[in-house]
Design an enzyme around this catalytic site. Structure first.
Site, PDB file in Angstrom:
ATOM      1  N   TYR A 294      20.618 -48.989  11.078  1.00 30.33           N
ATOM      2  CA  TYR A 294      21.678 -49.979  11.221  1.00 30.33           C
ATOM      3  C   TYR A 294      21.318 -50.974  12.319  1.00 30.33           C
ATOM      4  O   TYR A 294      20.650 -50.617  13.296  1.00 30.33           O
ATOM      5  CB  TYR A 294      22.999 -49.295  11.598  1.00 30.33           C
ATOM      6  CG  TYR A 294      23.469 -48.245  10.638  1.00 30.33           C
ATOM      7  CD1 TYR A 294      24.424 -48.537   9.668  1.00 30.33           C
ATOM      8  CD2 TYR A 294      22.973 -46.942  10.705  1.00 30.33           C
ATOM      9  CE1 TYR A 294      24.868 -47.568   8.786  1.00 30.33           C
ATOM     10  CE2 TYR A 294      23.415 -45.959   9.826  1.00 30.33           C
ATOM     11  CZ  TYR A 294      24.358 -46.287   8.867  1.00 30.33           C
ATOM     12  OH  TYR A 294      24.796 -45.312   8.002  1.00 30.33           O
TER      13      TYR A 294
ATOM     14  N   HIS B 170      31.251 -55.323   7.582  1.00 27.07           N
ATOM     15  CA  HIS B 170      31.257 -54.146   6.724  1.00 27.07           C
ATOM     16  C   HIS B 170      29.990 -53.349   7.007  1.00 27.07           C
ATOM     17  O   HIS B 170      28.880 -53.819   6.803  1.00 27.07           O
ATOM     18  CB  HIS B 170      31.330 -54.485   5.229  1.00 27.07           C
ATOM     19  CG  HIS B 170      31.732 -53.295   4.388  1.00 27.07           C
ATOM     20  ND1 HIS B 170      33.035 -53.024   4.083  1.00 27.07           N
ATOM     21  CD2 HIS B 170      31.009 -52.313   3.818  1.00 27.07           C
ATOM     22  CE1 HIS B 170      33.100 -51.933   3.331  1.00 27.07           C
ATOM     23  NE2 HIS B 170      31.871 -51.468   3.161  1.00 27.07           N
ATOM     24  N   VAL B 171      30.187 -52.146   7.517  1.00 18.75           N
ATOM     25  CA  VAL B 171      29.060 -51.318   7.936  1.00 18.75           C
ATOM     26  C   VAL B 171      28.095 -51.102   6.775  1.00 18.75           C
ATOM     27  O   VAL B 171      28.504 -50.882   5.637  1.00 18.75           O
ATOM     28  CB  VAL B 171      29.568 -49.978   8.514  1.00 18.75           C
ATOM     29  CG1 VAL B 171      30.112 -49.063   7.424  1.00 18.75           C
ATOM     30  CG2 VAL B 171      28.485 -49.290   9.312  1.00 18.75           C
ATOM     31  N   HIS B 172      26.786 -51.199   7.043  1.00 18.92           N
ATOM     32  CA  HIS B 172      25.793 -51.052   5.978  1.00 18.92           C
ATOM     33  C   HIS B 172      24.503 -50.475   6.526  1.00 18.92           C
ATOM     34  O   HIS B 172      24.068 -50.816   7.617  1.00 18.92           O
ATOM     35  CB  HIS B 172      25.525 -52.383   5.270  1.00 18.92           C
ATOM     36  CG  HIS B 172      25.190 -53.519   6.171  1.00 18.92           C
ATOM     37  ND1 HIS B 172      26.139 -54.174   6.943  1.00 18.92           N
ATOM     38  CD2 HIS B 172      24.007 -54.139   6.450  1.00 18.92           C
ATOM     39  CE1 HIS B 172      25.569 -55.135   7.636  1.00 18.92           C
ATOM     40  NE2 HIS B 172      24.268 -55.128   7.370  1.00 18.92           N
ATOM     41  N   LEU B 173      23.916 -49.594   5.746  1.00 18.94           N
ATOM     42  CA  LEU B 173      22.674 -48.920   6.100  1.00 18.94           C
ATOM     43  C   LEU B 173      21.506 -49.635   5.431  1.00 18.94           C
ATOM     44  O   LEU B 173      21.474 -49.785   4.212  1.00 18.94           O
ATOM     45  CB  LEU B 173      22.729 -47.461   5.637  1.00 18.94           C
ATOM     46  CG  LEU B 173      21.441 -46.638   5.745  1.00 18.94           C
ATOM     47  CD1 LEU B 173      21.000 -46.515   7.200  1.00 18.94           C
ATOM     48  CD2 LEU B 173      21.655 -45.249   5.121  1.00 18.94           C
TER      49      LEU B 173
END
Length: 324
Positions: free
Chosen positions: A232, A240-243
């Site tokens: 991350y 918006h959290v994203h890997l």
């Protein structure tokens, strides 16, 4: 008559009045009590819409201003509403906005009377902004959606053409501007703004995201000759959290500048397992102070450590490490 108050959350000074549709420029100085030289004297331009209950934030300074965990970007503007947090510069000096009735009906301060040419709101960081208008995306990239580019992931994850995998918990999409031959993003359907919003109850979700990411790597036709990293960004530019699942060749025309490179090859890129470990032990993710400064580091090859002076020279150098 309604008035907006810009409230310092560390109580360093009295609330600053923002009168309806009157631009106020703030930064380092007596109004904010900020002495940090990384904060410009004209760091932000604020313009309140007291009727609709939001404040337009335009970043004027070079170093990043944030609304919640979204970087505004120099020359860009977003909106902030009650309940959100404005960081004046580099995730420091938090402020919130409050709308109230101006019972005194006092005249605007001299600062507030410095009205500049009106600018329309581009978009809100939340999901209920005023009518959106396109803004300038980061260097080398195009607008992600009809609203502010930082909200583009929310549109892309719903687009069947972008999806390469989905289940009840997550969706995997191709990065629209891949920085390597293989570059995917794993996103939860659950709305989580950023790493700072993660808590211990999200551990199982992040473990699932990592498992899905591992599956993407295993199914990659070039997995036998390319290495991958899962992680991350410490301060993501996209809400918006994203890997990130990214191959380490970095062979892509979308890799165009120092920020692109350092965001994936320095400690700015936080390993997936490290994020999970922080949540398991601390119940939250601690982003290192000054993480944004890592983007300014010299261009250094991630394989051999040799420093390069320009992106074209770096790319030529990287070719010597590509698998045959």
């Amino acid at each position: 008559m309604p008035v907006c108050l810009l409230v310092s959350e560390d109580n360093s000074h009295k609330p600053i009045e923002l009168h309806h549709q009157q631009s106020v420029t703030l930064g380092r100085g007596p109004d904010t009590k900020i002495k940090d030289k990384k904060c410009s004297r004209e760091q932000v331009e604020l313009r309140a819409d007291c009727n609709r209950g939001f404040v337009t934030v335009k970043q004027l300074g070079v170093n990043p201003t944030l609304v919640d965990d979204v970087v505004v970007g120099k020359g860009n503007q977003v909106s902030i509403k009650p309940g959100q947090r404005l960081y004046m510069v580099n995730q420091q000096y938090p402020y919130s906005v409050k709308f109230t009735e101006d019972t005194s009906r006092s005249k605007p301060s001299k600062r507030a009377q410095q009205i500049q040419s009106p600018t329309k709101t581009t978009a809100d960081v939340s999901d209920s902004p005023p009518p959106p208008k396109k803004t300038t995306p980061p260097a080398g990239e195009k607008s992600e959606s009809a609203g502010h580019w930082s909200q583009g992931l929310k549109a892309s994850m719903q687009d069947p053409k972008m999806q390469v995998y989905k289940d009840d918990s997550v969706v995997v999409i191709k990065d629209k501007y891949p920085k390597a031959r293989y570059h995917w993003l794993v996103l939860p359907w659950q709305s989580i703004s950023s790493l700072k919003a993660l808590r211990s109850e999200h551990v199982e979700l992040l473990k699932h995201m990592q498992r899905v990411a591992d599956q993407m790597v295993e199914q990659c036709p070039d997995a036998h000759k390319l290495s991958f990293r899962l992680g991350y960004h410490a301060i993501p530019s996209m809400s918006h959290v994203h890997l990130h699942v990214i191959s380490q060749d970095f062979d892509s025309p979308c890799l165009k500048n120092k920020k692109h490179w350092n965001s994936f090859t320095t400690d700015y890129f936080v390993e997936s397992q490290d994020v999970i470990s922080m949540l398991e032990h601390d119940g939250k993710v601690q982003v290192k102070e000054g993480a944004g400064e890592l983007l300014k580091l010299p261009l250094r090859c991630h394989v051999c450590g040799k420093e390069q002076t320009t992106i074209p020279k770096l790319k030529d150098h990287l070719k010597t490490h590509l698998p045959s």
